[in-house]
Design an enzyme around this catalytic site. Structure first.
Site, PDB file in Angstrom:
ATOM      1  N   HIS A 155       0.837  -1.212   0.000  1.00  0.00           N
ATOM      2  CA  HIS A 155       0.000   0.000   0.000  1.00  0.00           C
ATOM      3  C   HIS A 155       0.871   1.261   0.000  1.00  0.00           C
ATOM      4  O   HIS A 155       0.606   2.205  -0.744  1.00  0.00           O
ATOM      5  CB  HIS A 155      -0.879   0.055   1.259  1.00  0.00           C
ATOM      6  CG  HIS A 155      -1.958  -0.975   1.341  1.00  0.00           C
ATOM      7  ND1 HIS A 155      -2.212  -1.696   2.482  1.00  0.00           N
ATOM      8  CD2 HIS A 155      -2.869  -1.400   0.427  1.00  0.00           C
ATOM      9  CE1 HIS A 155      -3.231  -2.512   2.278  1.00  0.00           C
ATOM     10  NE2 HIS A 155      -3.645  -2.351   1.023  1.00  0.00           N
TER      11      HIS A 155
ATOM     12  N   LYS B  60     -18.326  -5.759   6.929  1.00  0.00           N
ATOM     13  CA  LYS B  60     -17.016  -6.437   6.888  1.00  0.00           C
ATOM     14  C   LYS B  60     -16.237  -6.044   8.138  1.00  0.00           C
ATOM     15  O   LYS B  60     -15.641  -4.974   8.180  1.00  0.00           O
ATOM     16  CB  LYS B  60     -16.279  -5.987   5.612  1.00  0.00           C
ATOM     17  CG  LYS B  60     -15.041  -6.788   5.284  1.00  0.00           C
ATOM     18  CD  LYS B  60     -14.488  -6.309   3.934  1.00  0.00           C
ATOM     19  CE  LYS B  60     -13.033  -6.679   3.761  1.00  0.00           C
ATOM     20  NZ  LYS B  60     -12.433  -6.092   2.568  1.00  0.00           N
TER      21      LYS B  60
ATOM     22  N   ARG C 154      -2.253  -6.800  -7.905  1.00  0.00           N
ATOM     23  CA  ARG C 154      -1.160  -7.737  -7.626  1.00  0.00           C
ATOM     24  C   ARG C 154      -1.247  -8.874  -8.629  1.00  0.00           C
ATOM     25  O   ARG C 154      -2.258  -9.583  -8.667  1.00  0.00           O
ATOM     26  CB  ARG C 154      -1.308  -8.334  -6.225  1.00  0.00           C
ATOM     27  CG  ARG C 154      -1.022  -7.379  -5.099  1.00  0.00           C
ATOM     28  CD  ARG C 154      -1.538  -7.919  -3.805  1.00  0.00           C
ATOM     29  NE  ARG C 154      -2.977  -8.167  -3.894  1.00  0.00           N
ATOM     30  CZ  ARG C 154      -3.727  -8.596  -2.896  1.00  0.00           C
ATOM     31  NH1 ARG C 154      -3.198  -8.854  -1.746  1.00  0.00           N
ATOM     32  NH2 ARG C 154      -5.023  -8.779  -3.066  1.00  0.00           N
TER      33      ARG C 154
ATOM     34  N   SER D  87      -3.257  -7.464   3.473  1.00  0.00           N
ATOM     35  CA  SER D  87      -3.482  -7.111   4.878  1.00  0.00           C
ATOM     36  C   SER D  87      -3.956  -8.328   5.656  1.00  0.00           C
ATOM     37  O   SER D  87      -3.533  -8.565   6.790  1.00  0.00           O
ATOM     38  CB  SER D  87      -4.550  -6.018   4.981  1.00  0.00           C
ATOM     39  OG  SER D  87      -4.121  -4.853   4.359  1.00  0.00           O
TER      40      SER D  87
HETATM   41  O1  PNS Z   1      -8.741  -2.968   0.267  1.00  0.00           O
HETATM   42  P1  PNS Z   1     -10.049  -3.620  -0.132  1.00  0.00           P
HETATM   43  O2  PNS Z   1     -10.684  -4.272   1.060  1.00  0.00           O
HETATM   44  O3  PNS Z   1      -9.876  -4.550  -1.296  1.00  0.00           O
HETATM   45  O4  PNS Z   1     -11.004  -2.421  -0.596  1.00  0.00           O
HETATM   46  C1  PNS Z   1     -12.296  -2.696  -1.085  1.00  0.00           C
HETATM   47  C2  PNS Z   1     -13.104  -1.404  -1.208  1.00  0.00           C
HETATM   48  C3  PNS Z   1     -13.029  -0.619   0.078  1.00  0.00           C
HETATM   49  C4  PNS Z   1     -12.553  -0.577  -2.331  1.00  0.00           C
HETATM   50  C5  PNS Z   1     -14.554  -1.791  -1.517  1.00  0.00           C
HETATM   51  O5  PNS Z   1     -15.002  -2.704  -0.580  1.00  0.00           O
HETATM   52  C6  PNS Z   1     -15.480  -0.581  -1.534  1.00  0.00           C
HETATM   53  O6  PNS Z   1     -15.493   0.149  -2.494  1.00  0.00           O
HETATM   54  N1  PNS Z   1     -16.257  -0.401  -0.432  1.00  0.00           N
HETATM   55  C7  PNS Z   1     -17.202   0.683  -0.315  1.00  0.00           C
HETATM   56  C8  PNS Z   1     -18.619   0.164  -0.613  1.00  0.00           C
HETATM   57  C9  PNS Z   1     -18.868   0.131  -2.121  1.00  0.00           C
HETATM   58  O7  PNS Z   1     -18.809   1.133  -2.791  1.00  0.00           O
HETATM   59  N2  PNS Z   1     -19.163  -1.090  -2.624  1.00  0.00           N
HETATM   60  C10 PNS Z   1     -19.434  -1.304  -4.031  1.00  0.00           C
HETATM   61  C11 PNS Z   1     -18.158  -1.404  -4.838  1.00  0.00           C
HETATM   62  S1  PNS Z   1     -18.481  -1.557  -6.573  1.00  0.00           S
END
Ligand code: PNS
Length: 159
Positions: free
Chosen positions: A18, A42, A91, A130
């Site tokens: 990150h 989550k 990745r 993570s």
């Molecule tokens: O680091 P991560 O956990 O892969 O991040 C995922 C993240 C935070 C980008 C995704 O879960 C997200 O966008 N969450 C906000 C809720 C949302 O908009 N969900 C629909 C995504 S299309």
């Protein structure tokens, strides 16, 4: 024109992968917001306050970067913050399908020309996540070099 971008994730906790992406993204814009997603569905390993604190520990050398957290849809947050692009790291191949699906869904929700910008993760960290880091740490394994040193010190402090 000032270019504002958003690098978004759970950062639970921030890894060296990150941090590399934050450093590189910060060079591509005038202002970078690192947005910690707070998702009630989550349950994270670390509280959002701790995740923000761990980010703040390692970004102080970057004067065009700020941290923030948000709940709800990323698309709404990105629009609210007026960013031109949302950055995500890729990745190797494992992230591609999930990221493609999210990018298409978000493009549909943005309706305002916000781009999803993908940067390839440094190969040195291509296996790092993570979740894996915190699991190895939880069971006493060595995660030195995978998370920034001040972050590891904080993880040990609040263990
Ligand atoms: O680091 P991560 O956990 O892969 O991040 C995922 C993240 C935070 C980008 C995704 O879960 C997200 O966008 N969450 C906000 C809720 C949302 O908009 N969900 C629909 C995504 S299309």
């Amino acid at each position: 024109m000032k270019r504002k971008m958003l690098y978004v994730g759970s950062f639970d906790p921030i890894t060296n992968g990150h941090l590399d992406l934050i450093n590189r993204s910060a060079k591509l814009c005038d202002r970078l917001i690192v947005g910690v997603a707070e998702n009630p569905a989550k349950k994270g390993r670390y509280s959002v306050e701790d995740r923000l604190h761990m980010l703040d520990l390692v970004i102080s050398h970057l004067d065009n970067v700020e941290t923030d957290s948000f709940t709800g849809l990323l698309a709404d947050y990105a629009k609210r913050r007026g960013v031109e692009a949302v950055v995500r790291g890729l990745r190797a191949t494992m992230d591609f399908e999930y990221e493609l699906q999210m990018a298409h869904m978000n493009a549909r929700l943005y309706r305002s020309g916000i781009e999803t910008l993908f940067l390839m993760t440094d190969p040195a960290y291509s296996f790092v996540s993570s979740g894996l880091v915190s699991e190895v740490f939880l069971f006493g394994g060595n995660v030195e070099g995978l998370v920034p040193d001040p972050v590891l010190a904080y993880m040990k402090k609040i263990r």
